[in-house]
Design an enzyme around this catalytic site. Structure first.
Site, PDB file in Angstrom:
ATOM      1  N   GLY A   7      43.935  40.852  48.152  1.00 17.10           N
ATOM      2  CA  GLY A   7      43.992  40.512  49.518  1.00 17.10           C
ATOM      3  C   GLY A   7      42.713  41.293  50.182  1.00 17.10           C
ATOM      4  O   GLY A   7      42.404  42.236  49.605  1.00 17.10           O
ATOM      5  N   PHE A   9      39.640  41.861  53.802  1.00 18.56           N
ATOM      6  CA  PHE A   9      39.374  41.371  55.221  1.00 18.56           C
ATOM      7  C   PHE A   9      38.138  40.582  55.226  1.00 18.56           C
ATOM      8  O   PHE A   9      37.560  40.399  54.309  1.00 18.56           O
ATOM      9  CB  PHE A   9      39.054  42.930  55.699  1.00 18.56           C
ATOM     10  CG  PHE A   9      40.278  43.736  55.763  1.00 18.56           C
ATOM     11  CD1 PHE A   9      41.419  43.444  56.451  1.00 18.56           C
ATOM     12  CD2 PHE A   9      40.149  44.827  55.042  1.00 18.56           C
ATOM     13  CE1 PHE A   9      42.516  44.395  56.482  1.00 18.56           C
ATOM     14  CE2 PHE A   9      41.132  45.798  55.020  1.00 18.56           C
ATOM     15  CZ  PHE A   9      42.399  45.488  55.728  1.00 18.56           C
ATOM     16  N   LYS A  11      35.081  39.970  55.282  1.00 18.72           N
ATOM     17  CA  LYS A  11      33.769  40.565  55.136  1.00 18.72           C
ATOM     18  C   LYS A  11      32.518  39.639  55.502  1.00 18.72           C
ATOM     19  O   LYS A  11      31.290  39.952  55.697  1.00 18.72           O
ATOM     20  CB  LYS A  11      33.347  41.096  53.746  1.00 18.72           C
ATOM     21  CG  LYS A  11      34.344  42.124  53.272  1.00 18.72           C
ATOM     22  CD  LYS A  11      34.289  42.658  51.854  1.00 18.72           C
ATOM     23  CE  LYS A  11      35.183  43.586  51.537  1.00 18.72           C
ATOM     24  NZ  LYS A  11      34.819  44.052  50.137  1.00 18.72           N
ATOM     25  N   LYS A  35      40.159  39.412  33.197  1.00 15.17           N
ATOM     26  CA  LYS A  35      39.804  39.212  31.682  1.00 15.17           C
ATOM     27  C   LYS A  35      39.746  40.577  31.169  1.00 15.17           C
ATOM     28  O   LYS A  35      38.829  41.248  31.347  1.00 15.17           O
ATOM     29  CB  LYS A  35      38.676  38.456  31.466  1.00 15.17           C
ATOM     30  CG  LYS A  35      38.418  37.998  30.156  1.00 15.17           C
ATOM     31  CD  LYS A  35      37.408  37.116  30.046  1.00 15.17           C
ATOM     32  CE  LYS A  35      36.957  36.682  28.621  1.00 15.17           C
ATOM     33  NZ  LYS A  35      35.934  35.799  28.438  1.00 15.17           N
ATOM     34  N   ASP A 135      28.969  28.231  23.731  1.00 16.16           N
ATOM     35  CA  ASP A 135      30.337  27.816  23.394  1.00 16.16           C
ATOM     36  C   ASP A 135      30.765  26.824  24.257  1.00 16.16           C
ATOM     37  O   ASP A 135      31.945  27.180  24.900  1.00 16.16           O
ATOM     38  CB  ASP A 135      31.044  29.214  23.620  1.00 16.16           C
ATOM     39  CG  ASP A 135      32.487  29.405  23.015  1.00 16.16           C
ATOM     40  OD1 ASP A 135      32.790  28.583  22.152  1.00 16.16           O
ATOM     41  OD2 ASP A 135      33.261  30.006  23.679  1.00 16.16           O
TER      42      ASP A 135
END
Length: 319
Positions: A7, A9, A11, A35, A135
């Site tokens: 959560g 605000f 910005k 991660k 990868d």
């Protein structure tokens, strides 16, 4: 890997919240990936963490996942990145319903998004840096709610400075997906941009066929999986045999739908460049610039056909 909602605000428009108590402000919520790299047993995990952190902190592209934050505290190594709301392409390939929603135009755009990201890494980074992802497979393609793709997971990426030869000697003892590994790289240890091109070509065929490269349907024909099967079919002129049945049905003469099916010129351009990408040797493969150009050309043929069809339909309605 963990999922959670954060959560925060607004910005993006700070002037709108000046002088207002935080308790009265509504929060925005975004789902993110957390991660966590395993507590350090050897230097490998720490190396993977800092490699991915360096990459995500230095790249900025709309087709590359965004770094939100990170943590280095004691033995903890954590990265926080944006989450793609539609999961990964790899998971979609295993879901018939999801693949059914992917028209040929959407499939082309996913490939184009990935090509844009790799072309940026190979040729367009700041300070003339060059990077090889090393990868690439469908699980590295995150998909948003509009099926736009972003490349992610850079822990095995390799930076090459401007003055270095266009290759790196990088021997690996394991691969996440053996079906996407450049055979010349696996044999010699020479990692080049063309190694990414090969892996990307495999992903292109997966998108075309609607299945993962290591699916049993291909392994029954060849232990090398989809790449070997697709090469054989392309050489024999029987590529239509491996196309996703849903796409094939919508592209067929009797039931052709230009909105969901594939324009034949678009499909041919796609097949031709995909087959070049998975050439056995690195010097036979195109650059990502060429691949991107050909994919955009294929999209032009597809979109033009759809627009023509819609014009005809509207004309019939108005008449």
């Amino acid at each position: 890997m963990y999922l959670t909602e954060l959560g925060h605000f607004n910005k993006e428009n700070p002037s709108s919240i000046e002088g207002i108590s935080k308790s009265k402000l509504s929060k925005r919520h975004n789902t993110v990936f957390i991660k966590r790299f395993l507590p350090i047993v050897d230097e490998l995990e720490e190396e993977l963490f800092f490699t991915e952190l360096e990459v995500l902190a230095s790249v900025k592209h709309h087709n590359i996942v965004t770094l939100i934050g990170f943590c280095v505290e004691g033995f903890e190594r954590i990265l926080v990145t944006e989450k793609s709301s539609n999961g990964s392409l790899g998971h979609s390939l295993g879901n018939v319903k999801k693949m059914h929603n992917l028209t040929w135009e959407k499939r082309l755009k996913i490939c184009i998004d990935g090509a844009h990201a790799l072309n940026y890494l190979h040729y367009e980074m700041a300070d003339k840096k060059m990077m090889i992802h090393s990868d690439i497979d469908p699980f590295r393609f995150g998909l948003d709610e509009n099926w736009r793709a972003k490349i992610e997971d850079f822990e095995l990426a390799v930076f090459l400075p401007p003055n270095q030869k266009d290759e790196a000697l990088c021997r690996r003892t394991y691969y996440k997906s053996m079906y996407h590994v450049d055979p010349e790289y696996a044999k010699t240890g020479k990692l080049k941009r063309e190694s990414d091109v090969y892996s990307f070509g495999v992903v292109m065929f997966e998108i075309l066929c609607g299945r993962n490269a290591g699916d049993q349907i291909y392994l029954k024909q060849s232990e090398k999986g989809l790449v070997h099967v697709s090469r054989q079919n392309f050489s024999n002129g029987t590529t239509e045999d491996i196309i996703d049945p849903i796409l094939k049905e919508e592209t067929g003469k009797k039931s052709y739908s230009p909105i969901r099916g594939a324009n034949k010129d678009s499909l041919y351009i796609f097949l031709k460049v995909a087959n070049r990408c998975v050439a056995e040797t690195q010097d036979q493969r195109p650059t990502m610039k060429v691949v991107l150009n050909q994919l955009e050309k294929a999209l032009v043929f597809q979109v033009s056909q759809v627009c023509l069809c819609l014009c005809v339909i509207i004309g019939c309605i108005l008449s």
